[in-house]
Design a protein around this motif. Structure first.
Motif, mmCIF file in Angstrom:
data_model
loop_
_atom_site.group_PDB
_atom_site.id
_atom_site.type_symbol
_atom_site.label_atom_id
_atom_site.label_comp_id
_atom_site.label_asym_id
_atom_site.label_seq_id
_atom_site.Cartn_x
_atom_site.Cartn_y
_atom_site.Cartn_z
ATOM 1 N N MET A 1 0.850 -1.179 0.000
ATOM 2 C CA MET A 1 0.000 0.000 0.000
ATOM 3 C C MET A 1 0.892 1.237 0.000
ATOM 4 O O MET A 1 1.819 1.337 0.794
ATOM 5 C CB MET A 1 -0.891 -0.036 1.238
ATOM 6 C CG MET A 1 -1.824 1.120 1.393
ATOM 7 S SD MET A 1 -3.412 1.083 0.530
ATOM 8 C CE MET A 1 -4.029 -0.525 0.812
ATOM 9 N N ALA A 2 0.620 2.150 -0.889
ATOM 10 C CA ALA A 2 1.394 3.389 -0.992
ATOM 11 C C ALA A 2 0.992 4.358 0.115
ATOM 12 O O ALA A 2 -0.167 4.422 0.508
ATOM 13 C CB ALA A 2 1.157 4.028 -2.350
ATOM 14 N N VAL A 3 1.946 5.116 0.609
ATOM 15 C CA VAL A 3 1.673 6.215 1.532
ATOM 16 C C VAL A 3 1.855 7.491 0.725
ATOM 17 O O VAL A 3 2.925 7.717 0.139
ATOM 18 C CB VAL A 3 2.603 6.193 2.757
ATOM 19 C CG1 VAL A 3 2.357 7.417 3.632
ATOM 20 C CG2 VAL A 3 2.395 4.913 3.555
ATOM 21 N N VAL A 4 0.787 8.303 0.656
ATOM 22 C CA VAL A 4 0.788 9.508 -0.166
ATOM 23 C C VAL A 4 0.452 10.722 0.696
ATOM 24 O O VAL A 4 -0.091 10.595 1.788
ATOM 25 C CB VAL A 4 -0.216 9.382 -1.330
ATOM 26 C CG1 VAL A 4 0.144 8.191 -2.215
ATOM 27 C CG2 VAL A 4 -1.645 9.268 -0.837
ATOM 28 N N THR A 5 0.775 11.893 0.173
ATOM 29 C CA THR A 5 0.466 13.142 0.865
ATOM 30 C C THR A 5 -0.649 13.859 0.129
ATOM 31 O O THR A 5 -0.562 14.075 -1.077
ATOM 32 C CB THR A 5 1.711 14.059 0.923
ATOM 33 O OG1 THR A 5 2.757 13.358 1.603
ATOM 34 C CG2 THR A 5 1.409 15.360 1.643
ATOM 35 N N MET A 6 -1.695 14.214 0.864
ATOM 36 C CA MET A 6 -2.782 15.036 0.343
ATOM 37 C C MET A 6 -2.458 16.474 0.723
ATOM 38 O O MET A 6 -2.260 16.767 1.909
ATOM 39 C CB MET A 6 -4.116 14.647 0.974
ATOM 40 C CG MET A 6 -4.522 13.213 0.799
ATOM 41 S SD MET A 6 -5.137 12.824 -0.837
ATOM 42 C CE MET A 6 -6.607 13.804 -0.922
ATOM 43 N N ARG A 7 -2.381 17.374 -0.254
ATOM 44 C CA ARG A 7 -2.162 18.798 0.010
ATOM 45 C C ARG A 7 -3.423 19.549 -0.382
ATOM 46 O O ARG A 7 -3.892 19.437 -1.514
ATOM 47 C CB ARG A 7 -0.992 19.342 -0.794
ATOM 48 C CG ARG A 7 0.323 18.956 -0.237
ATOM 49 C CD ARG A 7 1.431 19.790 -0.845
ATOM 50 N NE ARG A 7 2.704 19.298 -0.385
ATOM 51 C CZ ARG A 7 3.816 19.327 -1.085
ATOM 52 N NH1 ARG A 7 3.821 19.855 -2.290
ATOM 53 N NH2 ARG A 7 4.933 18.849 -0.589
#
Length: 82
Positions: A1-7
């Protein structure tokens, strides 16, 4: 599972109550579900456009947009002005 940043920008930032957050998701749809948006943020997201690592999502379905680990998702609500 990818860890992404929501801006979040502008109205999205105000509705989210934070400038950014990290979520675990493999698609844009999963990332949007992972943030568990309030009704206010959901309304903003419905009108927003998205950039993934600087590339526009455009009209692609959120379920079809895959995310790499470390991706940055920019949430861009409509801006007033010209």
């Amino acid at each position: 599972m990818a860890v992404v940043t929501m801006r979040y920008w502008a109205a999205a930032k105000e509705a989210a109550g934070v400038a950014e957050e990290k979520v675990a998701a493999d698609t844009l749809a999963a990332a949007l579900a992972a943030i568990r948006p309030s009704a206010r943020l959901s309304a903003v997201l419905a009108r927003s456009s998205f950039l993934i690592d600087g590339q526009p999502v455009g009209s692609r379905a959120a379920e079809a947009v895959t995310l790499a680990d470390g991706a940055i998702i920019e949430v861009l609500p409509p801006f007033a002005g010209g």
